[in-house]
Design a protein around this motif. Structure first.
Motif, PDB file in Angstrom:
ATOM      1  N   ASN A 116      22.344 -33.366  13.453  1.00  0.00           N
ATOM      2  CA  ASN A 116      22.280 -32.859  12.079  1.00  0.00           C
ATOM      3  C   ASN A 116      22.256 -34.009  11.069  1.00  0.00           C
ATOM      4  O   ASN A 116      21.489 -33.996  10.109  1.00  0.00           O
ATOM      5  CB  ASN A 116      23.478 -31.939  11.811  1.00  0.00           C
TER       6      ASN A 116
ATOM      7  N   CYS B 299      18.594 -46.288   5.850  1.00  0.00           N
ATOM      8  CA  CYS B 299      18.588 -45.111   6.720  1.00  0.00           C
ATOM      9  C   CYS B 299      18.753 -45.527   8.175  1.00  0.00           C
ATOM     10  O   CYS B 299      19.582 -44.978   8.899  1.00  0.00           O
ATOM     11  CB  CYS B 299      17.268 -44.366   6.532  1.00  0.00           C
TER      12      CYS B 299
ATOM     13  N   SER C  62      18.919 -35.885  10.964  1.00  0.00           N
ATOM     14  CA  SER C  62      17.946 -35.071  10.239  1.00  0.00           C
ATOM     15  C   SER C  62      18.151 -35.193   8.728  1.00  0.00           C
ATOM     16  O   SER C  62      17.198 -35.412   7.974  1.00  0.00           O
ATOM     17  CB  SER C  62      18.077 -33.611  10.674  1.00  0.00           C
ATOM     18  N   THR C  63      19.397 -35.071   8.286  1.00  0.00           N
ATOM     19  CA  THR C  63      19.713 -35.142   6.857  1.00  0.00           C
ATOM     20  C   THR C  63      19.374 -36.510   6.285  1.00  0.00           C
ATOM     21  O   THR C  63      18.782 -36.610   5.204  1.00  0.00           O
ATOM     22  CB  THR C  63      21.219 -34.844   6.631  1.00  0.00           C
TER      23      THR C  63
ATOM     24  N   SER D 220      17.238 -38.738   7.488  1.00  0.00           N
ATOM     25  CA  SER D 220      15.787 -38.948   7.514  1.00  0.00           C
ATOM     26  C   SER D 220      15.097 -38.224   6.357  1.00  0.00           C
ATOM     27  O   SER D 220      14.162 -38.754   5.752  1.00  0.00           O
ATOM     28  CB  SER D 220      15.202 -38.477   8.844  1.00  0.00           C
ATOM     29  N   LYS D 221      15.563 -37.012   6.052  1.00  0.00           N
ATOM     30  CA  LYS D 221      15.000 -36.268   4.920  1.00  0.00           C
ATOM     31  C   LYS D 221      15.252 -37.006   3.612  1.00  0.00           C
ATOM     32  O   LYS D 221      14.375 -37.084   2.743  1.00  0.00           O
ATOM     33  CB  LYS D 221      15.591 -34.859   4.846  1.00  0.00           C
ATOM     34  N   ALA D 222      16.461 -37.537   3.474  1.00  0.00           N
ATOM     35  CA  ALA D 222      16.805 -38.282   2.261  1.00  0.00           C
ATOM     36  C   ALA D 222      15.905 -39.505   2.105  1.00  0.00           C
ATOM     37  O   ALA D 222      15.474 -39.834   0.992  1.00  0.00           O
ATOM     38  CB  ALA D 222      18.266 -38.709   2.294  1.00  0.00           C
ATOM     39  N   THR D 223      15.594 -40.147   3.219  1.00  0.00           N
ATOM     40  CA  THR D 223      14.731 -41.328   3.184  1.00  0.00           C
ATOM     41  C   THR D 223      13.305 -40.947   2.823  1.00  0.00           C
ATOM     42  O   THR D 223      12.660 -41.608   2.019  1.00  0.00           O
ATOM     43  CB  THR D 223      14.746 -42.043   4.551  1.00  0.00           C
ATOM     44  N   SER D 224      12.832 -39.855   3.398  1.00  0.00           N
ATOM     45  CA  SER D 224      11.450 -39.435   3.118  1.00  0.00           C
ATOM     46  C   SER D 224      11.274 -38.995   1.667  1.00  0.00           C
ATOM     47  O   SER D 224      10.185 -39.084   1.115  1.00  0.00           O
ATOM     48  CB  SER D 224      11.033 -38.311   4.059  1.00  0.00           C
ATOM     49  N   LYS D 225      12.361 -38.559   1.038  1.00  0.00           N
ATOM     50  CA  LYS D 225      12.309 -38.158  -0.372  1.00  0.00           C
ATOM     51  C   LYS D 225      12.518 -39.344  -1.316  1.00  0.00           C
ATOM     52  O   LYS D 225      12.497 -39.198  -2.534  1.00  0.00           O
ATOM     53  CB  LYS D 225      13.357 -37.080  -0.656  1.00  0.00           C
TER      54      LYS D 225
ATOM     55  N   ILE E 130      21.510 -34.795  -2.727  1.00  0.00           N
ATOM     56  CA  ILE E 130      21.037 -35.270  -1.426  1.00  0.00           C
ATOM     57  C   ILE E 130      22.007 -36.300  -0.851  1.00  0.00           C
ATOM     58  O   ILE E 130      22.365 -36.241   0.333  1.00  0.00           O
ATOM     59  CB  ILE E 130      19.609 -35.854  -1.542  1.00  0.00           C
TER      60      ILE E 130
END
Length: 92
Positions: free
Chosen positions: A58, A77, A61-62, A64-69, A29
């Protein structure tokens, strides 16, 4: 599957396996985030506004996904996104 470590207790051996799996996931990630950031920075260096904007969407998005995980802290972030957005907006 036998884990060759100093651990003798079954739960400790399992922990080692789980940690390896999570570390590999986090590494993948983080690598994706770094790649997306580099794409934005490359477009900014070329002063290509459209490519930079597309790469920014892009990258946001990437990240934000890393932060949510749970890979990155939310402030980390926000800082990354802020710096990228500022760089893209600086293109005249």
């Amino acid at each position: 599957m036998e884990v060759y470590t100093l651990a003798n207790i079954k739960s400790a051996k399992k922990r080692i396996l789980v940690n390896r799996t999570k570390a590999a996931r986090n590494k993948a990630i983080k690598s994706a985030v770094k790649t997306s950031i580099k794409k934005v920075e490359a477009a900014v260096a070329k002063k290509d506004k459209e490519a930079a904007s597309a790469a920014l969407v892009n990258a946001v998005s990437t990240i934000s996904k890393a932060t949510s995980k749970g890979v990155y802290h939310k402030n980390n972030c926000a800082r990354k996104i802020s710096r990228l957005t500022k760089a893209v907006n600086s293109i005249g």
